[in-house]
Design an enzyme around this catalytic site. Structure first.
Site, mmCIF file in Angstrom:
data_model
loop_
_atom_site.group_PDB
_atom_site.id
_atom_site.type_symbol
_atom_site.label_atom_id
_atom_site.label_comp_id
_atom_site.label_asym_id
_atom_site.label_seq_id
_atom_site.Cartn_x
_atom_site.Cartn_y
_atom_site.Cartn_z
ATOM 1 N N THR A 178 84.033 3.988 64.559
ATOM 2 C CA THR A 178 84.894 5.070 64.052
ATOM 3 C C THR A 178 84.019 6.262 63.682
ATOM 4 O O THR A 178 83.123 6.136 62.848
ATOM 5 C CB THR A 178 85.659 4.576 62.809
ATOM 6 O OG1 THR A 178 86.389 3.422 63.181
ATOM 7 C CG2 THR A 178 86.596 5.648 62.275
ATOM 8 N N LEU A 182 103.236 -1.853 53.102
ATOM 9 C CA LEU A 182 103.904 -1.402 51.879
ATOM 10 C C LEU A 182 103.723 -2.458 50.783
ATOM 11 O O LEU A 182 104.595 -2.622 49.935
ATOM 12 C CB LEU A 182 105.388 -1.153 52.138
ATOM 13 C CG LEU A 182 105.740 0.127 52.916
ATOM 14 C CD1 LEU A 182 107.239 0.215 53.176
ATOM 15 C CD2 LEU A 182 105.265 1.384 52.179
ATOM 16 N N CYS A 200 86.291 0.342 55.728
ATOM 17 C CA CYS A 200 86.857 1.399 56.569
ATOM 18 C C CYS A 200 87.731 2.415 55.849
ATOM 19 O O CYS A 200 87.414 3.598 55.866
ATOM 20 C CB CYS A 200 87.589 0.764 57.737
ATOM 21 S SG CYS A 200 86.387 -0.074 58.801
HETATM 22 P P1 NAD Z 1 78.847 -3.884 60.808
HETATM 23 O O1 NAD Z 1 77.967 -3.281 59.788
HETATM 24 O O2 NAD Z 1 79.495 -5.204 60.541
HETATM 25 O O3 NAD Z 1 78.059 -4.039 62.185
HETATM 26 C C1 NAD Z 1 77.226 -3.069 62.735
HETATM 27 C C2 NAD Z 1 76.081 -3.778 63.444
HETATM 28 O O4 NAD Z 1 75.353 -2.812 64.205
HETATM 29 C C3 NAD Z 1 75.072 -4.413 62.480
HETATM 30 O O5 NAD Z 1 74.962 -5.798 62.763
HETATM 31 C C4 NAD Z 1 73.761 -3.655 62.753
HETATM 32 O O6 NAD Z 1 72.612 -4.476 62.660
HETATM 33 C C5 NAD Z 1 73.977 -3.178 64.184
HETATM 34 N N1 NAD Z 1 73.165 -2.018 64.578
HETATM 35 C C6 NAD Z 1 72.972 -0.852 63.927
HETATM 36 N N2 NAD Z 1 72.170 -0.028 64.644
HETATM 37 C C7 NAD Z 1 71.852 -0.698 65.780
HETATM 38 C C8 NAD Z 1 71.048 -0.394 66.922
HETATM 39 N N3 NAD Z 1 70.403 0.779 67.040
HETATM 40 N N4 NAD Z 1 70.930 -1.315 67.894
HETATM 41 C C9 NAD Z 1 71.548 -2.506 67.785
HETATM 42 N N5 NAD Z 1 72.318 -2.872 66.727
HETATM 43 C C10 NAD Z 1 72.476 -1.969 65.745
HETATM 44 O O7 NAD Z 1 79.959 -2.781 61.108
HETATM 45 P P2 NAD Z 1 81.465 -3.039 61.608
HETATM 46 O O8 NAD Z 1 82.327 -3.415 60.462
HETATM 47 O O9 NAD Z 1 81.436 -3.893 62.819
HETATM 48 O O10 NAD Z 1 81.888 -1.544 62.006
HETATM 49 C C11 NAD Z 1 81.316 -0.907 63.120
HETATM 50 C C12 NAD Z 1 82.102 0.356 63.403
HETATM 51 O O11 NAD Z 1 83.435 0.014 63.791
HETATM 52 C C13 NAD Z 1 82.257 1.297 62.216
HETATM 53 O O12 NAD Z 1 82.266 2.613 62.677
HETATM 54 C C14 NAD Z 1 83.617 0.963 61.655
HETATM 55 O O13 NAD Z 1 84.216 2.031 60.973
HETATM 56 C C15 NAD Z 1 84.380 0.658 62.936
HETATM 57 N N6 NAD Z 1 85.516 -0.246 62.762
HETATM 58 C C16 NAD Z 1 85.401 -1.314 61.936
HETATM 59 C C17 NAD Z 1 86.485 -2.194 61.801
HETATM 60 C C18 NAD Z 1 86.413 -3.369 60.862
HETATM 61 O O14 NAD Z 1 87.446 -3.978 60.627
HETATM 62 N N7 NAD Z 1 85.249 -3.716 60.316
HETATM 63 C C19 NAD Z 1 87.653 -1.979 62.550
HETATM 64 C C20 NAD Z 1 87.711 -0.882 63.417
HETATM 65 C C21 NAD Z 1 86.630 -0.016 63.517
HETATM 66 C C1 UGA Z 2 91.976 -1.387 58.603
HETATM 67 C C2 UGA Z 2 93.107 -1.026 59.576
HETATM 68 O O1 UGA Z 2 94.268 -1.785 59.260
HETATM 69 C C3 UGA Z 2 92.694 -1.304 61.021
HETATM 70 O O2 UGA Z 2 93.719 -0.866 61.896
HETATM 71 C C4 UGA Z 2 91.416 -0.536 61.322
HETATM 72 O O3 UGA Z 2 90.952 -0.835 62.618
HETATM 73 C C5 UGA Z 2 90.351 -0.908 60.317
HETATM 74 O O4 UGA Z 2 90.810 -0.655 58.971
HETATM 75 C C6 UGA Z 2 89.118 -0.102 60.507
HETATM 76 O O5 UGA Z 2 89.149 0.998 61.004
HETATM 77 O O6 UGA Z 2 88.083 -0.631 60.119
HETATM 78 P P1 UGA Z 2 91.003 -3.627 57.552
HETATM 79 O O7 UGA Z 2 90.241 -2.695 56.670
HETATM 80 O O8 UGA Z 2 90.287 -4.719 58.225
HETATM 81 O O9 UGA Z 2 91.744 -2.788 58.718
HETATM 82 O O10 UGA Z 2 92.161 -4.314 56.707
HETATM 83 P P2 UGA Z 2 93.641 -3.902 56.260
HETATM 84 O O11 UGA Z 2 94.509 -5.061 56.504
HETATM 85 O O12 UGA Z 2 94.058 -2.615 56.827
HETATM 86 O O13 UGA Z 2 93.467 -3.754 54.690
HETATM 87 C C7 UGA Z 2 92.711 -2.709 54.124
HETATM 88 C C8 UGA Z 2 92.876 -2.716 52.611
HETATM 89 O O14 UGA Z 2 94.196 -2.303 52.261
HETATM 90 C C9 UGA Z 2 92.690 -4.077 51.966
HETATM 91 O O15 UGA Z 2 92.019 -3.908 50.735
HETATM 92 C C10 UGA Z 2 94.105 -4.582 51.759
HETATM 93 O O16 UGA Z 2 94.219 -5.507 50.711
HETATM 94 C C11 UGA Z 2 94.806 -3.279 51.429
HETATM 95 N N1 UGA Z 2 96.256 -3.300 51.735
HETATM 96 C C12 UGA Z 2 96.679 -3.430 53.011
HETATM 97 C C13 UGA Z 2 97.163 -3.125 50.701
HETATM 98 O O17 UGA Z 2 96.779 -2.985 49.513
HETATM 99 N N2 UGA Z 2 98.499 -3.112 50.998
HETATM 100 C C14 UGA Z 2 98.964 -3.232 52.259
HETATM 101 O O18 UGA Z 2 100.195 -3.195 52.458
HETATM 102 C C15 UGA Z 2 98.032 -3.406 53.298
#
Ligand code: NAD
Ligand code: UGA
Length: 482
Positions: A120, A267, A277
């Site tokens: 993101t 909600l 995130c």
């Molecule tokens: P994370 O911290 O769990 O994982 C990132 C990984 O990238 C780490 O293991 C790190 O060691 C590795 N890394 C960093 N630099 C590197 C490099 N140069 N070469 C190889 N590996 C490298 O992060 P995440 O939660 O997976 O999130 C990643 C991205 O996806 C973020 O931008 C986040 O906003 C987005 N995103 C996360 C979620 C979610 O639910 N966690 C959902 C949608 C989008």
């Molecule tokens: C959220 C989005 O839902 C994903 O679509 C997105 O990809 C992701 O962020 C991201 O960009 O990383 P996530 O953070 O894994 O996913 O979890 P959610 O289920 O969205 O919950 C986020 C937070 O909101 C939690 O703390 C949860 O407890 C809270 N929440 C969620 C509420 O308090 N009320 C709700 O109705 C829903």
């Protein structure tokens, strides 16, 4: 298709396993050597439903793990950037990991590749990746750059990936469009769902394909997360009004959520949103707006409501227990939500820290997040229980701080017998208030009329004595300041 996934975190590892599940050959790269060694040895570094099954199915076949980004890039036709984009101190997204990957890719370009930004990122990042690669010697005609934001949620990530509402492709050329539609074809044409070995999901699922320009795709991701965060802050604010007027937010949610323009999802009021995130993406989106001269003050308010929600919860604990010094509190849930081991920006951990600061002692339990919580709550003053019941032994109250399914199914009579005082404060509305009360416990939820404070007789006498002495000395003023 030959795919490299760079970053084996919550998004990269799930994406890699799911791409393998769709029939692609995938190399997953991470710079964390321990993580890669663990993955190669058959370990699963994060708690995510169905991920162990997928890794077992594809490890050593369509799915391999490496620390060598250059080798992975040589192997692939398409590279997905899935590294972290944490917040900087000023609220902007810190894009140094993305930039690091762009530099490495520039050095390793041996034939035309499609590079896909899945992390993101603020709008304009794909352009910046492109510039960085050219600056480091890559020829512009040797690569395409596209945006393919990920919408999965932790805890349901595998299902969200394989059964998405939509697949969003931000593309600037035909090569990117072709490569990405080929990668997602088994989901888009439904052939994955017809396979006898596909994972179970919703019936007749038909994800939408949305193809936009690169900048629009980048912006859609930030706007989606900001909107969801706003929805949560909105219902938290409504819940606070419900508490004041004696309405029940569960009934209110049913009433407003059945309007198809509003919808019932997201909600659930609680202790505020957390995780890696929403907090960072709302901040980053506000920064993007500011950089183009727009004051997105709505997002400032979303963050304020979110932060206040934790303080209101602490007030609820005080209301139920009066002073907190010396109180023994059982905490159920440490992850930022149920279903994950992720404690990044967890409201539960913030609440634990606030309770500790007021002198309470905490005994906590989480089905998956205790190891990671230990890494954050490093002063050793929280003790960890072996299960929810163990956490409740002799406690003055039990707090529910994450929406784990197993907390909704607790044996409430057993909890009642273990607690010193019969008090449950449910920060996530996971319990049925009537069932809690039937078990002889006082219930405090979010968005329901508050119960009268339960103060033990001895404390109540002390409270009366303190109030009377303060009032006699003229030191006591009413909360409203009248
Ligand atoms: P994370 O911290 O769990 O994982 C990132 C990984 O990238 C780490 O293991 C790190 O060691 C590795 N890394 C960093 N630099 C590197 C490099 N140069 N070469 C190889 N590996 C490298 O992060 P995440 O939660 O997976 O999130 C990643 C991205 O996806 C973020 O931008 C986040 O906003 C987005 N995103 C996360 C979620 C979610 O639910 N966690 C959902 C949608 C989008
Ligand atoms: C959220 C989005 O839902 C994903 O679509 C997105 O990809 C992701 O962020 C991201 O960009 O990383 P996530 O953070 O894994 O996913 O979890 P959610 O289920 O969205 O919950 C986020 C937070 O909101 C939690 O703390 C949860 O407890 C809270 N929440 C969620 C509420 O308090 N009320 C709700 O109705 C829903």
């Amino acid at each position: 298709m030959k795919i490299a996934v760079i970053g084996a975190g919550y998004v990269g590892l799930v994406s890699a396993a799911c791409f393998a599940e769709l029939g692609h050959e995938v190399v997953t790269v991470d710079m964390d050597k321990e993580r890669v060694a663990q993955l190669r040895a058959g370990g699963v570094p994060i708690h995510e439903d169905l991920l162990p099954e997928l890794l077992q199915r594809h490890r050593g076949k369509g799915l391999s793990f490496s620390t060598d980004i250059q080798a992975a890039f040589h192997f692939c036709d398409v590279a997905f950037i899935c590294v972290g984009t944490p917040p900087s101190p000023n609220g902007d997204a810190d894009l140094s990991f993305v930039e690091g990957v762009a530099r490495e890719l520039a050095f390793s370009l041996d034939r035309h590749k499609v590079i896909v930004e899945k992390s993101t990122v603020p709008v304009g990042t794909c352009e910046a990746v492109c510039r960085t690669m050219v600056l480091h010697g890559a020829h512009r005609e040797d690569f395409s750059i596209a945006s393919n934001p990920e919408f999965l949620r932790e805890g349901t990530a595998v299902c969200d990936f394989l059964f998405p509402d939509r697949i969003l492709l931000g593309v600037a050329d035909e090569a990117s469009r072709e490569a990405l539609t080929a990668i997602y074809a088994p989901i888009l044409d439904g052939s994955y769902y017809k396979r006898t070995d596909s994972l179970a999901g919703p019936r007749n699922h038909e994800p939408k394909l949305i193809v936009t320009g690169v900048k629009s795709a980048e912006l859609i991701k930030h706007a989606s997360n900001a909107f969801l965060a706003m929805k949560i802050s909105f219902i938290n604010a409504v819940a606070n009004v419900c508490e004041g007027v004696g309405a029940d937010v569960r009934e209110v949610v049913q009433g407003i959520g059945t309007d198809s323009r509003i919808g019932p999802k997201f909600l659930n009021p609680g202790i505020g949103y957390g995780g890696s995130c929403f907090p960072k993406d709302v901040l980053a989106f506000r920064s993007v707006a500011k950089s183009v001269g727009y004051d997105f003050s709505l997002l400032t308010e979303v963050m304020k409501v979110n932060n206040d929600q934790k303080l209101r919860f602490i007030d609820k604990v005080r209301n139920a227990l009066w002073t907190l010094r010396g109180k023994k509190i059982a905490v159920l849930g440490l992850a930022f939500k149920g279903g994950t081991d992720d404690v990044r920006d967890s409201p539960a951990l913030d609440i634990v820290q606030m309770l500790k600061a007021e002198g309470a002692s905490i005994r906590a339990y989480d089905p998956a997040a205790m190891d990671r919580a230990r890494g954050v709550l490093i002063d050793g003053t929280v003790s960890y229980a072996i299960d929810a019941y163990d956490a409740c032994v002799g406690a003055d109250a039990v707090l529910v701080l994450a929406e784990w399914k197993e907390f909704a199914e607790l044996d409430l009579s057993r909890i009642r017998a273990l607690l010193k005082l019969p008090i449950i404060i449910d920060g996530k509305n996971v319990l049925d208030p009537a069932a809690v009360r039937r078990a002889g416990l006082h219930y405090y939820g979010v968005g329901t009329e508050a119960e009268a404070p339960v103060v033990p007789a001895t404390s109540a006498r002390r409270a009366a004595a303190v109030t009377s002495s303060l009032s006699n000395s003229g030191a006591l003023i009413s909360a409203s300041g009248d």
